[in-house]
Every structure is written in C-alpha cells, then in structure tokens.
Design a protein around this motif. Sequence first.
Motif, mmCIF file in Angstrom:
data_model
loop_
_atom_site.group_PDB
_atom_site.id
_atom_site.type_symbol
_atom_site.label_atom_id
_atom_site.label_comp_id
_atom_site.label_asym_id
_atom_site.label_seq_id
_atom_site.Cartn_x
_atom_site.Cartn_y
_atom_site.Cartn_z
ATOM 1 N N LYS A 64 0.634 -0.797 -0.021
ATOM 2 C CA LYS A 64 0.023 0.172 -0.307
ATOM 3 C C LYS A 64 1.191 1.067 0.252
ATOM 4 O O LYS A 64 1.874 1.460 0.545
ATOM 5 N N PRO A 65 0.554 2.157 -1.009
ATOM 6 C CA PRO A 65 1.539 3.694 -0.735
ATOM 7 C C PRO A 65 0.493 3.839 0.536
ATOM 8 O O PRO A 65 0.072 4.327 1.302
ATOM 9 N N GLU A 66 1.329 4.913 0.743
ATOM 10 C CA GLU A 66 1.600 5.550 2.243
ATOM 11 C C GLU A 66 -0.004 6.413 2.168
ATOM 12 O O GLU A 66 -0.251 6.656 3.780
ATOM 13 N N ASP A 67 -0.705 7.324 1.068
ATOM 14 C CA ASP A 67 -1.577 7.977 1.745
ATOM 15 C C ASP A 67 -2.449 6.923 1.568
ATOM 16 O O ASP A 67 -3.726 7.540 1.613
ATOM 17 N N GLU A 68 -2.643 5.540 1.131
ATOM 18 C CA GLU A 68 -3.443 4.733 1.333
ATOM 19 C C GLU A 68 -4.556 4.424 0.119
ATOM 20 O O GLU A 68 -5.890 3.826 0.864
ATOM 21 N N SER A 71 -5.137 -0.680 -1.982
ATOM 22 C CA SER A 71 -4.270 -1.665 -0.794
ATOM 23 C C SER A 71 -4.091 -2.539 -1.971
ATOM 24 O O SER A 71 -5.413 -3.108 -2.598
ATOM 25 N N ASP A 163 -6.870 1.401 2.338
ATOM 26 C CA ASP A 163 -6.586 -0.187 3.542
ATOM 27 C C ASP A 163 -7.292 -0.944 4.019
ATOM 28 O O ASP A 163 -7.987 -0.313 4.774
ATOM 29 N N SER A 190 2.885 -4.816 8.679
ATOM 30 C CA SER A 190 4.079 -3.999 7.625
ATOM 31 C C SER A 190 3.731 -4.975 6.231
ATOM 32 O O SER A 190 4.074 -6.480 6.144
ATOM 33 N N SER A 194 7.750 -2.911 0.518
ATOM 34 C CA SER A 194 7.141 -1.363 0.840
ATOM 35 C C SER A 194 9.004 -0.812 -0.038
ATOM 36 O O SER A 194 9.384 -1.611 -0.418
#
Length: 194
Positions: A64-68, A71, A163, A190, A194
């Motif tokens: 998933k990217p950081e800004d979710e 996912s 997510d 996690s 990533s």
Amino acid sequence: MAIRNQLIKFEDSVRKILKDAITEKEIVERLKPHFQTLLQTKDLLPAEYKKPSSDKYSQFLLYKPEDEVFSIVGFVWGPGQTAPIHDHLVWGLVGIYEGAIEETRYRKVPGATGEQGYTLEIIDVVHVNRNDISFVYPPNADIHSVRNPSEQPAITIHVYGTDIGKQQRHIYHQDTHATSDVITVHKNSSPIYS
Ligand SMILES: [Fe+2]
C-alpha cells in the motif's frame, strides 16, 4: 521485471485512473486490464505465505502507498474455507491467482422482513478460476460471500480503494437478518513489499 517495479507501475496506473474516473464502477472497469497484467507476476505472494491456516482463511497485506489510496492484499483459502456474507464500502477487484473460488453475490431488497428494512437476495453464484477477475463496488455490487469449493488451496489477490485492513464494514447474518460491524485486519503488520 522485479515485483517491486511491477507494483510501482501498477500504482502509477491506479493514480491515473483515480484522477479521471467518476464512479467506483468506472474505476473497477478501467483498472481491470492493469490488474490482469499484475496477476501474471510470478510469486506475487511469496512461498512462505502460501500455506493455508487450519482455522480460517489468511489475509496478508502485499502493498500500500503511504497515503493509503489503495491496498493490495493476498488471501489464502484452505479447502472449504469461507468468508461470510460481507460488504466492503469501497471499490475492489478480486483476482484468482491459484485454484478456484465460488462467489455468491447479493443485493438488498428494500421493505422486506429484515430489522434494517431489507433482506438479502442472491443475484448470482459464480465460479472463478485462475486469471479470472471479480469485482465489488458500492452500493449495488458490494455484498458477497466467498468459498473455496475445491480440495486444493486457493490464492486470491485483491486490490481495494483503501487499506481494507482498517476499513470498518459489515457482516450480514442471513438467519437473523442482523448485521455486525467488522474490521478484518491483515495477518502481517507491515506490507510484504514496501
Ligand atoms: Fe469480499
């Protein structure tokens, strides 16, 4: 191409589609060919995650990217394992990576006997095999149950517009016409990539 690169390429496609698409149905339709390509990636779910758990299906966060904004999740289904009738409240695509899955799709019929003022009616029962892609999107195509009908394990790879391991949603109890709130958390804290 390395798996990480495939995921970055896929992320690029998701972001482009999210910028242009108006409806969740449109997102699902436009993303499908890109997801089909991603599903061809070998070992997307690494070997050490593929053994089914004896009690219930397993759910692993792949990416998933950081800004979710989306996912990617891998599910491992032992023979006969099921997910009860549930919704998602977000768009999603379900790709069959190994084995086969039976999916029962439902819709809400208003004004019937349920305590919420509706009952669930089966729209369709579909058998999906390797490389098939199924989908969900609210409000009209959001409720289903899933089962591995075979004697072999099945692996499905899903992409959702959030997510999904944090998303509060619902399980529907056909017998009592009640719903319960649920968050289905990932087995890993996690992401694998990533
Ligand atoms: Fe689902």
